[in-house]
Design a protein around this motif. Structure first.
Motif, PDB file in Angstrom:
ATOM      1  N   GLY B 127      41.074   9.166 -28.055  1.00 30.32           N
ATOM      2  CA  GLY B 127      41.841   7.689 -28.588  1.00 30.32           C
ATOM      3  C   GLY B 127      40.863   7.296 -29.694  1.00 30.32           C
ATOM      4  N   VAL B 131      40.660   7.354 -33.894  1.00 34.13           N
ATOM      5  CA  VAL B 131      40.523   6.097 -34.966  1.00 34.13           C
ATOM      6  C   VAL B 131      39.377   6.455 -35.849  1.00 34.13           C
ATOM      7  N   ILE B 147      38.204  -4.506 -33.973  1.00 34.62           N
ATOM      8  CA  ILE B 147      38.302  -5.384 -32.946  1.00 34.62           C
ATOM      9  C   ILE B 147      38.188  -4.355 -31.785  1.00 34.62           C
ATOM     10  N   THR B 149      37.964  -4.362 -27.792  1.00 34.73           N
ATOM     11  CA  THR B 149      38.135  -4.926 -26.463  1.00 34.73           C
ATOM     12  C   THR B 149      37.684  -4.093 -25.276  1.00 34.73           C
ATOM     13  N   ARG B 151      36.763  -4.438 -21.294  1.00 33.32           N
ATOM     14  CA  ARG B 151      36.737  -5.263 -20.074  1.00 33.32           C
ATOM     15  C   ARG B 151      36.744  -4.517 -18.797  1.00 33.32           C
ATOM     16  N   ASN B 227      35.027  -8.308 -27.656  1.00 32.59           N
ATOM     17  CA  ASN B 227      35.339  -9.078 -26.679  1.00 32.59           C
ATOM     18  C   ASN B 227      35.113  -8.507 -25.342  1.00 32.59           C
ATOM     19  N   ASP B 237      39.965  -2.268 -19.287  1.00 31.14           N
ATOM     20  CA  ASP B 237      40.605  -2.220 -20.645  1.00 31.14           C
ATOM     21  C   ASP B 237      39.695  -1.847 -21.530  1.00 31.14           C
ATOM     22  N   ARG B 239      39.993  -0.795 -25.620  1.00 28.89           N
ATOM     23  CA  ARG B 239      41.012  -0.643 -26.950  1.00 28.89           C
ATOM     24  C   ARG B 239      39.859  -0.769 -27.984  1.00 28.89           C
ATOM     25  N   GLU B 241      40.378  -1.251 -32.393  1.00 28.14           N
ATOM     26  CA  GLU B 241      41.590  -1.455 -33.313  1.00 28.14           C
ATOM     27  C   GLU B 241      40.684  -1.493 -34.760  1.00 28.14           C
ATOM     28  N   ILE B 250      44.845   2.049 -33.766  1.00 30.33           N
ATOM     29  CA  ILE B 250      44.581   1.275 -32.649  1.00 30.33           C
ATOM     30  C   ILE B 250      44.301   2.438 -31.532  1.00 30.33           C
ATOM     31  N   SER B 251      43.273   2.489 -30.771  1.00 33.67           N
ATOM     32  CA  SER B 251      43.019   3.355 -29.694  1.00 33.67           C
ATOM     33  C   SER B 251      43.570   2.381 -28.546  1.00 33.67           C
ATOM     34  N   GLU B 252      44.785   2.974 -27.923  1.00 27.97           N
ATOM     35  CA  GLU B 252      45.288   2.103 -26.758  1.00 27.97           C
ATOM     36  C   GLU B 252      44.780   2.320 -25.391  1.00 27.97           C
TER      37      GLU B 252
END
Lengths: 335, 335, 335, 335
Positions: B127, B131, B147, B149, B151, B227, B237, B239, B241, B250-252
């Motif tokens: 993924g 991107v 972006i 993300t 976590r 973040n 989490d 991701r 973007e 976006i890689s989900e």
């Protein structure tokens, strides 16, 4: 401005009256309802005339067209009177529960050039329509298989079920029309399966079903699967899927809002679906009025007409026959 | 078949050993671990030799290349020894927590043509890589904003946090590399914000943060927002973007399975996210081995090398300085 | 029925006028616009009075409340006049581009109990509001991190950009208010980064930015990341994400329709996003009118008031200072 | 460690051999294939013995169990031989294309307590299994309606189609088993519809169909709709949906990667679906081996056994009869 009067201002008629009042090229010419207080409330709120009878509406020079949203058994009579009076009609479905009565009505209005539109509102949903456009534009190639999932959020009251004419005429009727809209080709074979799972007692009492599957086939072999349930607890489930030689198009459900929730137990949880048809198809109901206004302004046949209503009823009768005889029914056997 | 020995067979090293054993163009040449029983277990299960020391691995003619998955403080020493012994290296990140030590290591291995690859495994996720490919292919035009993300599903043990070198070096380090991978351009400015919200006491004790935001900027003005949180209860989490002048990619996230649940209270609920990195990046870890084998076979520089490890560490130091001085830091101020 | 007059019937004012006319507990008391023909068109279409001046509106006994949708530089003056005339006000944001002017206005209206509501419409979006409710209900535990993604579908005309007061005051202002709405706690620190990537020439000429990231922090350490772009070609990107100790809530984007397309090259493709704010926030604009009517009927302070407008402007000024000095700015330094 | 030999190392057999070799509680005892070079290649790559005949495998004391992945016509014979030799068997589906042969096989192995498992791999898919678990746990209440969408990414070669036994036996057979797995109750009625749309000539030549719909019903009225196409250009479409009195569970498709693309023309576009079964069900094939090892270790009947294979074939025959006679067929009429 096209001056449209509304006959019948129950839940649906009232919504139609508001949409007409808000429409940029239409105005609400007045309302009538056999239940006077209902008509009075709507006429006062929207500041329009309350007619004392349907006849008065048809006779009025202030009325260019009528919208019929009265109880089902009155549809055919009012439609005939409207045509006799020269008023274009937007009539809520079904025309009548009896195919015989519909055929008689068809005979009486034969040859008229006055626009008659049937209220198959789902044709005006942006998602379902985008599926049809994807087919029409060639985006998914030749159409092979359609799946229409259509489930109510909950059982209608027993009082309604008892006089509705059965699930194929009260509920699947919309899906039969959607099938015809998406298939773009006449259905020749109908095969149906029915079960009593949501409320077995009531269904047995009414000789009706609450969970049905209908498989339609066209002369060229295109298939359409309709699945219905009278109760989907997660909301009003309305999906249309079309598989073609070059791809697939799906009109998805609409949740109440765009929020997604994540927790220790789950991710990506959405809200329940919009519930019920007045919410889910709010935009489509408004677009339906526009399509009617367009047709009347142009004097053109509306996109969905009397014959569409009749054909949907033929499919309903074929489905009933299919279940009762446990076999595939050719639509030529009906009507 | 490239014969690769694995140094360090804790959780990650063991997984690498299995991936090497299963690889079509590589074989596992043996394992070593300072904790003998761990090495013994893996060597027996996979039917390979247990080496008595790292030196024995480097001296062995049966070992073509080494994978270093030992504890962080030993990485730089073992890497230097491997290069001295002429063995290509795949080294788990980070090279070292100290930029000084990394720079010293860089000086010692300067000029070598022996392949050295850093284990920034996320670069091999399908993924995230898609991107990057979307950017490289021009599918989203000129890149403007990224972006990331990232976590963790839960706090690492206090014993780990206390020696990890802080969130920027133990966790964000992966995101700094991902930022460089996606931006495709050097970062010049770093601005960081840190909070203590998940475990304020432990964080204060370690002078560390559990919730951070880092904004990176390149010379041409491209921005990347990272973040991090040390605890996302809904799972790991991950991701990425990327916004460009012509679109967005976006890689989900990936849930544990593909099931969606609907009920009276909600719709479209998915399972929790894969948890943790060995599950989430299982395919990427296998692809990483392939990339290493490719590089060694071709004698080419690996896609992610020593300098990538050093640059990520420079960004970590810049972020720490940014927080302590409450200002944007230029990367030239570091290293 | 609350009789509301609308001052300024450009695109937004006209939409407000229609929403008021359609509202069940409000009626449109008339309209005024310095451009007479615009006012005339709206007054005729909706069948309401066209006022000759703002003064005439304020003086009229037929007007219970006013909605100010005139050009920005007139907002503060009209707001003061409305309060002087004892009329409740719903004022489009911003109050003024100058914090000094806003503070002066605040001084003049200090102590009034007449309801003043600011038009931060996004607070009334069902998705964004559901995120806030998820926080308020404890569904995601203690709030840790918020990400607001807010990107326009395309550049506003240069003529607008040149007088808009800069991206933080013309665009991010909405996100500053959303941040305050979601955080539920005062922001103490602001750190901003700006780039010129969409239209570098125009941005340089205006000393403005088209791609910005702002990181906000509250006293308790909660973080909010705002990212803006003046052009997202895929449509009006409006997302709000909140991470808490017990989960996450995301308000997702809204495509134009619910159709998903599949082909040989891709799957699950949706339509472009709704474009632009009048479409995307259509429901929210209607809900905003309801909230205003509620507040006036109850004589209660509206949910979003004058001080909310002032605080958003303070954050905009802090962001500008942060960029110009390359450092984190404490909100105490402003205003 | 359970020593398992693999008979037949074509594409599927080879994959099974690798999964066995990698399994923590199983080892690959050797391989056999009537095409010697294929067996040789696999035996060398995985370092295991190449047997000269199936008989030699059954006679070997080094073989605890066998996996049959040879051509379909040999399945029943080899299965009987394996049982005669006392070896537990994992047999690829179908047992045979002829129900008569399957019944004869059933008679010969009647009473054996040796574990026999059928390779209905989809039962081990995490998504499909989660649907079943949602039913078993009561999460969706009483089951009412199931929809199985199962479409191949493209036509198999004509040479395969000509000997496959027809779509119900070569393709729907998996869905018949999935229906039984999800319904958890015997199917009593079968109604099928077939079309020739993908390759009308080949289908007519083989008296076969490429687009079919089968509606199954259980004694209690539960319905299951299976829809198949021999070609879905967007990839291998594998979905299972279950509607119950308390909710719905859907096992969704899996795209090749987790990237979503946005452009001026569209949003949220995903990659094509995994293509084909070895990729899509890679995890399920590995889990299937685990289930077989579990069953043999415990001496317990496998989760999916011989009778499941026979029942799926009965449904296939019922579907063929339904199409040829244009009526609903009771399963009692078959076998």
């Amino acid at each position: 401005m096209l001056k449209i009067a509304v006959l019948g201002v129950g839940r649906i008629g009232k919504m139609h009256a508001e949409n007409i009042a808000a429409h940029p090229r239409a105005s609400l010419a007045g309302v009538f309802d056999v239940h006077g207080p209902s008509a009075k409330e709507v006429s006062q709120k929207l500041g329009v005339k309350q007619y004392e009878s349907a006849e008065a509406v048809f006779a009025s020079g202030d009325v260019d067209a009528v919208l019929i949203a009265t109880s089902t058994p009155t549809h055919a009579d009012l439609l005939e009177q409207a045509i006799a009076a020269g008023k274009p009609v937007l009539c809520e479905k079904p025309i009548d529960l009896s195919l015989e009565r519909v055929n008689a009505c068809a005979a009486r209005i034969a040859g008229t050039s006055i626009p008659i539109m049937l209220g198959f509102v789902r044709r005006f949903d942006t998602g379902h329509r985008a599926v049809r456009n994807a087919i029409a534009s060639g985006a998914i190639g030749d159409l092979h298989q359609v799946i229409i999932t259509s489930r109510d959020p909950g059982m209608a009251p027993a009082s309604y079920i008892e006089v509705s004419g059965g699930i194929f005429r009260d509920m699947t009727i919309h899906d039969f029309d959607m099938a015809r809209f998406i298939l773009g080709e006449d259905v020749t074979e109908v095969s149906a399966t029915g079960s009593r799972l949501v409320d077995p007692e009531l269904m047995a009492k009414c000789a009706d079903y609450d969970t049905v599957t209908v498989v339609l086939k066209t002369a060229s072999g295109k298939q359409c699967i309709i699945n219905n349930s009278r109760r989907a607890v997660y909301g009003y489930d309305q999906r249309v899927e079309a598989l073609g030689s070059g791809g697939m198009a799906i009109s998805e459900n609409r949740p109440l809002n765009g929020m997604r929730l994540y927790s220790e137990q789950f991710t990506d949880q959405a809200a329940p679906l919009m519930n019920f048809f007045i919410e889910r198809y709010a935009d489509a109901f408004a677009a339906e009025i526009s399509a009617f206004v367009d047709a009347v302004e142009k004097g053109a046949p509306p996109e969905v007409g009397f014959e569409d209503g009749r054909q949907a009823l033929i499919l309903a009768e074929a489905a009933m026959l299919s279940i009762s005889e446990g076999r595939s029914v050719n639509t030529n056997e009906i009507g």
